[in-house]
Design a protein around this motif. Sequence first.
Motif, mmCIF file in Angstrom:
data_model
loop_
_atom_site.group_PDB
_atom_site.id
_atom_site.type_symbol
_atom_site.label_atom_id
_atom_site.label_comp_id
_atom_site.label_asym_id
_atom_site.label_seq_id
_atom_site.Cartn_x
_atom_site.Cartn_y
_atom_site.Cartn_z
ATOM 1 N N TYR A 165 10.556 -2.800 -6.425
ATOM 2 C CA TYR A 165 9.867 -1.755 -6.347
ATOM 3 C C TYR A 165 8.779 -1.909 -5.528
ATOM 4 O O TYR A 165 8.136 -0.738 -4.778
ATOM 5 C CB TYR A 165 9.391 -1.350 -7.718
ATOM 6 N N PRO A 166 7.891 -2.749 -5.742
ATOM 7 C CA PRO A 166 6.658 -2.985 -4.570
ATOM 8 C C PRO A 166 7.112 -3.079 -3.099
ATOM 9 O O PRO A 166 6.441 -2.658 -2.172
ATOM 10 C CB PRO A 166 5.972 -4.207 -5.244
ATOM 11 N N THR A 167 8.250 -3.696 -2.880
ATOM 12 C CA THR A 167 8.967 -3.683 -1.768
ATOM 13 C C THR A 167 9.205 -2.356 -1.105
ATOM 14 O O THR A 167 9.052 -2.137 -0.148
ATOM 15 C CB THR A 167 10.094 -4.330 -1.492
ATOM 16 N N LYS A 168 9.616 -1.587 -2.040
ATOM 17 C CA LYS A 168 10.059 -0.045 -1.585
ATOM 18 C C LYS A 168 8.595 0.523 -1.338
ATOM 19 O O LYS A 168 8.759 1.305 -0.208
ATOM 20 C CB LYS A 168 10.536 0.499 -2.902
ATOM 21 N N LEU A 169 7.569 0.304 -2.026
ATOM 22 C CA LEU A 169 6.348 1.001 -1.702
ATOM 23 C C LEU A 169 5.877 0.557 -0.450
ATOM 24 O O LEU A 169 5.602 1.166 0.502
ATOM 25 C CB LEU A 169 5.372 0.797 -2.786
ATOM 26 N N ALA A 170 6.234 -0.746 -0.083
ATOM 27 C CA ALA A 170 5.700 -1.489 1.169
ATOM 28 C C ALA A 170 6.638 -0.657 2.296
ATOM 29 O O ALA A 170 5.940 -0.252 3.498
ATOM 30 C CB ALA A 170 5.986 -2.842 1.316
ATOM 31 N N ASN A 171 7.850 -0.550 2.051
ATOM 32 C CA ASN A 171 8.830 0.016 3.153
ATOM 33 C C ASN A 171 8.212 1.608 3.528
ATOM 34 O O ASN A 171 8.251 2.262 4.665
ATOM 35 C CB ASN A 171 10.300 0.241 2.492
ATOM 36 N N ASP A 172 7.707 2.281 2.309
ATOM 37 C CA ASP A 172 7.390 3.695 2.609
ATOM 38 C C ASP A 172 6.139 3.759 3.575
ATOM 39 O O ASP A 172 5.594 4.707 4.039
ATOM 40 C CB ASP A 172 7.039 4.284 1.313
ATOM 41 N N GLN A 173 5.444 2.543 3.407
ATOM 42 C CA GLN A 173 4.049 2.380 4.256
ATOM 43 C C GLN A 173 4.554 1.708 5.897
ATOM 44 O O GLN A 173 3.629 1.887 6.604
ATOM 45 C CB GLN A 173 3.040 1.479 3.834
#
Length: 355
Positions: free
Chosen positions: A207-215
């Motif tokens: 989940y936090p990696t997905k948020l990073a990917n979105d950025q």
Amino acid sequence: MELKTLSDLEIITTSNSKINEVDFENLTFGTVFTDHMLVCDFENGKWEKPVIKPYAPFLIDPSAKVFHYGQAIFEGMKAFKDEQDDVWLFRPDENFHRFNKSATRMAMPEVPEDVFMGGLHKLLEIEKEWVKKGKGNTLYIRPFMIATGHGVIAAPSQSYRFMIILSPARAYYSGEVKVVIAEHFSRAANGGIGAAKAAGNYSAQFYPTKLANDQGYQQIIWTDDATHTKLEEAGTMNVFFRINDTIYTAPTSERILDGVTRKSVIELAKKENINVEVRSVLVEELIAAAKDGSLKEIFGAGTAAVINPIVGFGYKEEYFELPKIENSMALEIKEKLTNIQYKLAEDTFGWTVKI
């Protein structure tokens, strides 16, 4: 180390190999598997006879504890083929011992050395043609163990399944890697299972990696859970920082995995007279080094990627691009390390083991 042999082993070979259907030049990491797998079950307090059989799905009870309480561990290893068609492993003893440390931490039975190492040896003998020559070609090895005991009572399982599956592989990451420093999320906490290769450690990162990917970032540099001031790991890899001509990396702990590639990088760098310091690196140190120009390189180290240079990092809405340098320590160490793995250079450390 010497690979232990396994005398009590059942082998069932496939009559229809998939190898000719595989495009070895265009592999997506971890999606293609070889013809056979090793399976060994733990029942009634003891390990049963291991079996090498055709790779295939298997039935498991819906109440198996792996689904409900997450008792699952794994390792990541590689096999390499040299120009003489011999197959080699890289520091397999480290993976074996770490696997059993993970097992102990997860209240799972340790796997005997003859089952793990001897079974792997025989499996690789059978699947030797899946290991392709040429630098960049490897056979990724995934030993893992899951809790198969049924019932949803919150207690350790009484039954387990140990398996080894194999996957031909090329590069794990491609393209430039940018990372963001974690300000809230943590990979692991003191007293937890961060030092074990437990499956749950990795799912918690998604989940936090997905948020990073979105950025626009590919990975996260994790920080300590208590203060978020200490830099710990990068994505699924250990992380190194080159400030001026010194390489820094965090010490292993309950939160940080004792990476095989990590310790190899440290030993190899020291042999090359590169200054290495194993200590906590603070976020503020990294920011200061990036601003004054002393930060030269950041790179991740792990089995799949070996060494992956990082081109820049983000922190609190600010992005820091790393300089383009000609004499990259990361790439120099990677070249020397992979040359040892592929038997293109002398292994003065005694790290490689012939199958």
